[in-house]
Design a protein around this motif. Structure first.
Motif, mmCIF file in Angstrom:
data_model
loop_
_atom_site.group_PDB
_atom_site.id
_atom_site.type_symbol
_atom_site.label_atom_id
_atom_site.label_comp_id
_atom_site.label_asym_id
_atom_site.label_seq_id
_atom_site.Cartn_x
_atom_site.Cartn_y
_atom_site.Cartn_z
ATOM 1 N N TYR A 146 0.822 -1.224 0.000
ATOM 2 C CA TYR A 146 0.000 0.000 0.000
ATOM 3 C C TYR A 146 0.849 1.266 0.000
ATOM 4 C CZ TYR A 146 -3.698 3.309 0.843
ATOM 5 O OH TYR A 146 -4.574 4.368 0.696
ATOM 6 N N LEU A 147 1.870 1.299 0.841
ATOM 7 C CA LEU A 147 2.645 2.535 0.992
ATOM 8 C C LEU A 147 3.441 2.893 -0.256
ATOM 9 C CD1 LEU A 147 4.071 2.262 4.619
ATOM 10 C CD2 LEU A 147 2.344 3.869 3.787
ATOM 11 N N PHE A 148 3.935 1.888 -0.985
ATOM 12 C CA PHE A 148 4.855 2.172 -2.083
ATOM 13 C C PHE A 148 4.311 1.750 -3.441
ATOM 14 C CE2 PHE A 148 7.322 1.600 1.821
ATOM 15 C CZ PHE A 148 7.876 2.876 1.910
ATOM 16 N N ASN A 149 3.010 1.555 -3.515
ATOM 17 C CA ASN A 149 2.364 1.351 -4.806
ATOM 18 C C ASN A 149 2.215 2.711 -5.491
ATOM 19 O OD1 ASN A 149 0.530 0.935 -6.949
ATOM 20 N ND2 ASN A 149 -0.441 -0.755 -5.877
ATOM 21 N N PRO A 150 2.737 2.882 -6.696
ATOM 22 C CA PRO A 150 2.615 4.187 -7.376
ATOM 23 C C PRO A 150 1.172 4.655 -7.524
ATOM 24 C CG PRO A 150 4.183 2.778 -8.533
ATOM 25 C CD PRO A 150 3.538 1.927 -7.486
ATOM 26 N N LEU A 151 0.235 3.727 -7.628
ATOM 27 C CA LEU A 151 -1.169 4.112 -7.811
ATOM 28 C C LEU A 151 -1.716 4.784 -6.558
ATOM 29 C CD1 LEU A 151 -2.554 0.948 -9.666
ATOM 30 C CD2 LEU A 151 -1.454 2.983 -10.608
ATOM 31 N N THR A 152 -1.404 4.261 -5.371
ATOM 32 C CA THR A 152 -1.878 4.886 -4.140
ATOM 33 C C THR A 152 -1.095 6.162 -3.824
ATOM 34 O OG1 THR A 152 -0.407 3.424 -2.854
ATOM 35 C CG2 THR A 152 -2.678 2.716 -3.160
ATOM 36 N N ILE A 153 0.186 6.170 -4.144
ATOM 37 C CA ILE A 153 0.995 7.378 -3.916
ATOM 38 C C ILE A 153 0.462 8.536 -4.751
ATOM 39 C CG2 ILE A 153 3.270 8.422 -4.246
ATOM 40 C CD1 ILE A 153 4.502 5.709 -3.582
ATOM 41 N N LEU A 154 0.257 8.295 -6.040
ATOM 42 C CA LEU A 154 -0.195 9.374 -6.922
ATOM 43 C C LEU A 154 -1.623 9.790 -6.613
ATOM 44 C CD1 LEU A 154 1.361 8.183 -10.320
ATOM 45 C CD2 LEU A 154 2.184 9.951 -8.757
ATOM 46 N N SER A 155 -2.447 8.851 -6.187
ATOM 47 C CA SER A 155 -3.809 9.206 -5.790
ATOM 48 C C SER A 155 -3.797 10.159 -4.603
ATOM 49 C CB SER A 155 -4.601 7.942 -5.449
ATOM 50 O OG SER A 155 -5.941 8.235 -5.171
ATOM 51 N N CYS A 156 -2.883 9.929 -3.666
ATOM 52 C CA CYS A 156 -2.746 10.823 -2.517
ATOM 53 C C CYS A 156 -2.149 12.164 -2.925
ATOM 54 C CB CYS A 156 -1.883 10.157 -1.456
ATOM 55 S SG CYS A 156 -1.587 11.137 0.024
ATOM 56 N N VAL A 157 -1.147 12.126 -3.782
ATOM 57 C CA VAL A 157 -0.492 13.360 -4.246
ATOM 58 C C VAL A 157 -1.476 14.250 -4.991
ATOM 59 C CG1 VAL A 157 1.233 14.229 -5.878
ATOM 60 C CG2 VAL A 157 1.826 12.379 -4.296
ATOM 61 N N GLY A 158 -2.384 13.643 -5.774
ATOM 62 C CA GLY A 158 -3.378 14.409 -6.513
ATOM 63 C C GLY A 158 -4.538 14.886 -5.676
ATOM 64 N N LEU A 159 -4.526 14.597 -4.367
ATOM 65 C CA LEU A 159 -5.566 15.019 -3.421
ATOM 66 C C LEU A 159 -6.958 14.542 -3.839
ATOM 67 C CD1 LEU A 159 -4.446 18.687 -2.603
ATOM 68 C CD2 LEU A 159 -3.915 16.582 -1.373
ATOM 69 N N THR A 160 -7.041 13.340 -4.345
ATOM 70 C CA THR A 160 -8.336 12.786 -4.708
ATOM 71 C C THR A 160 -9.023 12.252 -3.449
ATOM 72 O OG1 THR A 160 -7.499 10.550 -5.113
ATOM 73 C CG2 THR A 160 -7.427 12.114 -6.955
ATOM 74 N N SER A 161 -10.348 12.315 -3.432
ATOM 75 C CA SER A 161 -11.067 11.814 -2.266
ATOM 76 C C SER A 161 -11.095 10.294 -2.213
ATOM 77 C CB SER A 161 -12.505 12.364 -2.248
ATOM 78 O OG SER A 161 -13.206 11.998 -3.411
ATOM 79 N N THR A 162 -10.465 9.627 -3.187
ATOM 80 C CA THR A 162 -10.258 8.181 -3.101
ATOM 81 C C THR A 162 -9.449 7.835 -1.857
ATOM 82 O OG1 THR A 162 -10.334 7.977 -5.505
ATOM 83 C CG2 THR A 162 -9.312 6.171 -4.303
ATOM 84 N N VAL A 163 -8.608 8.751 -1.413
ATOM 85 C CA VAL A 163 -7.850 8.554 -0.174
ATOM 86 C C VAL A 163 -8.806 8.340 0.996
ATOM 87 C CG1 VAL A 163 -6.289 9.683 1.464
ATOM 88 C CG2 VAL A 163 -5.864 9.865 -0.989
ATOM 89 N N LEU A 164 -9.890 9.128 1.047
ATOM 90 C CA LEU A 164 -10.880 8.977 2.107
ATOM 91 C C LEU A 164 -11.646 7.667 1.954
ATOM 92 C CD1 LEU A 164 -12.261 12.627 2.087
ATOM 93 C CD2 LEU A 164 -10.637 11.650 3.690
ATOM 94 N N SER A 165 -11.981 7.316 0.709
ATOM 95 C CA SER A 165 -12.681 6.051 0.459
ATOM 96 C C SER A 165 -11.839 4.863 0.899
ATOM 97 C CB SER A 165 -13.027 5.925 -1.027
ATOM 98 O OG SER A 165 -13.916 6.933 -1.441
ATOM 99 N N ASN A 166 -10.549 4.905 0.576
ATOM 100 C CA ASN A 166 -9.656 3.820 0.983
ATOM 101 C C ASN A 166 -9.566 3.696 2.498
ATOM 102 O OD1 ASN A 166 -9.168 3.283 -1.694
ATOM 103 N ND2 ASN A 166 -7.164 4.249 -1.748
ATOM 104 N N LEU A 167 -9.544 4.846 3.170
ATOM 105 C CA LEU A 167 -9.492 4.838 4.628
ATOM 106 C C LEU A 167 -10.750 4.192 5.208
ATOM 107 C CD1 LEU A 167 -8.272 5.641 7.341
ATOM 108 C CD2 LEU A 167 -9.271 7.921 7.045
ATOM 109 N N LEU A 168 -11.902 4.555 4.675
ATOM 110 C CA LEU A 168 -13.163 3.997 5.174
ATOM 111 C C LEU A 168 -13.258 2.501 4.866
ATOM 112 C CD1 LEU A 168 -15.582 6.911 4.221
ATOM 113 C CD2 LEU A 168 -14.758 6.304 6.501
ATOM 114 N N LEU A 169 -12.822 2.094 3.675
ATOM 115 C CA LEU A 169 -12.835 0.662 3.336
ATOM 116 C C LEU A 169 -11.895 -0.123 4.248
ATOM 117 C CD1 LEU A 169 -12.897 0.713 -0.580
ATOM 118 C CD2 LEU A 169 -14.745 0.025 0.955
ATOM 119 N N ALA A 170 -10.727 0.436 4.517
ATOM 120 C CA ALA A 170 -9.786 -0.230 5.428
ATOM 121 C C ALA A 170 -10.384 -0.357 6.821
ATOM 122 C CB ALA A 170 -8.471 0.549 5.476
#
Length: 426
Positions: A146-170
């Protein structure tokens, strides 16, 4: 191992912080592979601004985030916008921590389960069984994934609300594994009202908490429905209007925005005749939600976390507005099934699909939109191949699980007429 975990979290946070201060942040925030009409930071900003001005954000067709999140983030966006990347990074690190903790708990439960079943296992299956070392190895692999997957890193860098969705799913998965029913139901209700598709996770939830009790299942369903209404009511109190339902759930279900993304909806509904729209809309939404729910729930009734993983993966493939951040989340769950990897036969094919299609998306988008030397078919071809690669991965994982369970009880070497047989699924 705890010190290693903290070091990995710090390193993962540092990587995200570094890229957040480069031009890559604004670039990713505008890429259709990461930013969709649902999770775009620009649309979130617009919604907060309209809310503060006393204008209904859902009066147009621009804002599709839930009112509760708009209200929660409005103070930070308006007064401390410079700290917002730090907040998103903290959310992502919390997600990684939850995944680490649920992995550790999951492996402990598997080891306990094996103690009661191992007497029935075949003799040559030690490598298929969870070991004490897996209590440390698997959580660390999940954390790294999770921490070093480019897809999750770039999603966080782009400030997408997918970061919040991932947190809730986790958090949903963690509370499932820890048997914290009330929190799990509340969080699942919130995410369902926010983005619709997580409603399918009610199936693994029921398998964990009420597998053999119909009465308890009905009670949990009633609590879940009540929680959904409560969340909807809280959103109503923020807006003093029910317009948000059409702007959020209605927007997702009716698929009003044909902006290209990595999913399958946009191209089909662009090309389709309007009088067929309702029929195919229902068909596509059923495919993204309940179509696979019953057969998978029956087959994986003894593995609810695997069922949840597969359902989250299918959501990432078939939902109306998917993003690469959704893909990155379920990829981080794959190390949980490390003992199935021996039987996954399409790893190289899937890796090649992912590598080539992700590399081609940016180039084909440029050729289509900017250079004018390509068209939508080129870009959709890349996204379709990417979705195909994901389907290969999901089916490969399911088949590997079935093969592992079979071999645990029957042995890895099966002889027919004195010759070793191959295990094939047809």
């Amino acid at each position: 191992m705890d010190s290693n975990r903290y070091k990995l979290l710090l390193l993962g946070g540092a990587v995200r912080l570094y890229f957040s201060n480069t031009s890559l942040a604004s670039l990713i925030g505008n890429r259709v592979e990461f930013a969709t009409p649902l999770n775009s930071f620009k649309r979130l900003q617009e919604g907060v601004f309209l809310l503060q001005q006393g204008v209904d954000p859902y009066g147009g067709d621009l804002v599709h985030e839930s009112p509760l999140l708009l209200k929660a983030l409005s103070g930070i966006l308006l007064n401390y916008a410079q700290w917002l990347p730090i907040l998103y990074i903290l959310f992502d690190l919390c997600t990684a921590t939850l995944l680490y903790l649920l992995s550790h708990t999951f492996v402990k439960q598997k080891l306990k389960q094996q103690q009661g079943e191992c007497k029935d296992y075949a003799k040559d299956t030690e490598e298929l069984q969870y070991s004490e070392n897996d209590q440390f190895k698997i959580p660390e692999l999940v954390l790294l994934a999770y921490l070093f997957n480019p897809l999750t890193i770039l999603s966080c860098v782009g400030l997408t609300s997918t970061v919040l969705s991932n947190l809730l799913l986790a958090l949903i998965l963690y509370t499932m594994v820890k048997r914290q029913l009330f929190i799990c139901v509340i969080v699942l209700a919130f995410e369902t009202v926010r983005s619709l598709y997580p409603v399918v996770l009610i199936a693994p939830l029921l398998l964990i908490f009420a597998r053999r009790s119909v009465g308890l299942s009905i009670a949990i369903l009633m609590v879940f429905v009540t929680s959904c209404f409560a969340v909807a009511g809280a959103n109503f109190l923020v807006m003093n209007s029910w317009n948000y339902l059409d702007g959020t759930l209605g927007f997702i279900f009716y698929f009003r925005d044909l902006q290209p993304n990595i999913g399958l909806f946009w191209y089909f509904f662009t090309e389709m005749f309007e009088h067929f729209r309702t029929m195919f809309l229902i068909t596509f939404q059923l495919n993204a939600t309940v179509l696979y729910l019953v057969p998978l729930s029956i087959k994986l009734r003894k593995e609810p976390l695997l069922l949840a993983t597969v359902l989250i993966a299918l959501m990432a493939v078939f939902r109306a507005y998917p993003s690469l951040g959704d893909v990155g989340f379920y990829l981080a769950l794959l190390p949980l099934w490390r003992r199935c990897w021996k039987f996954m036969a399409h790893g190289f094919v899937v890796f090649t699909f992912f590598l080539i299609t992700l590399s081609m998306m940016g180039a084909l988008w440029h050729l289509w939109i900017y250079a004018g030397s390509a068209n939508a078919n080129f870009y959709f071809g890349a996204t379709l191949a990417f979705s195909t690669g994901q389907i290969f991965l999901i089916t490969d994982l399911l088949f590997a699980h079935v093969k592992r369970v079979f071999c645990l009880y029957n042995g890895q070497r099966i002889l027919i007429d004195g010759e070793e047989a191959r295990i094939l699924l047809e």
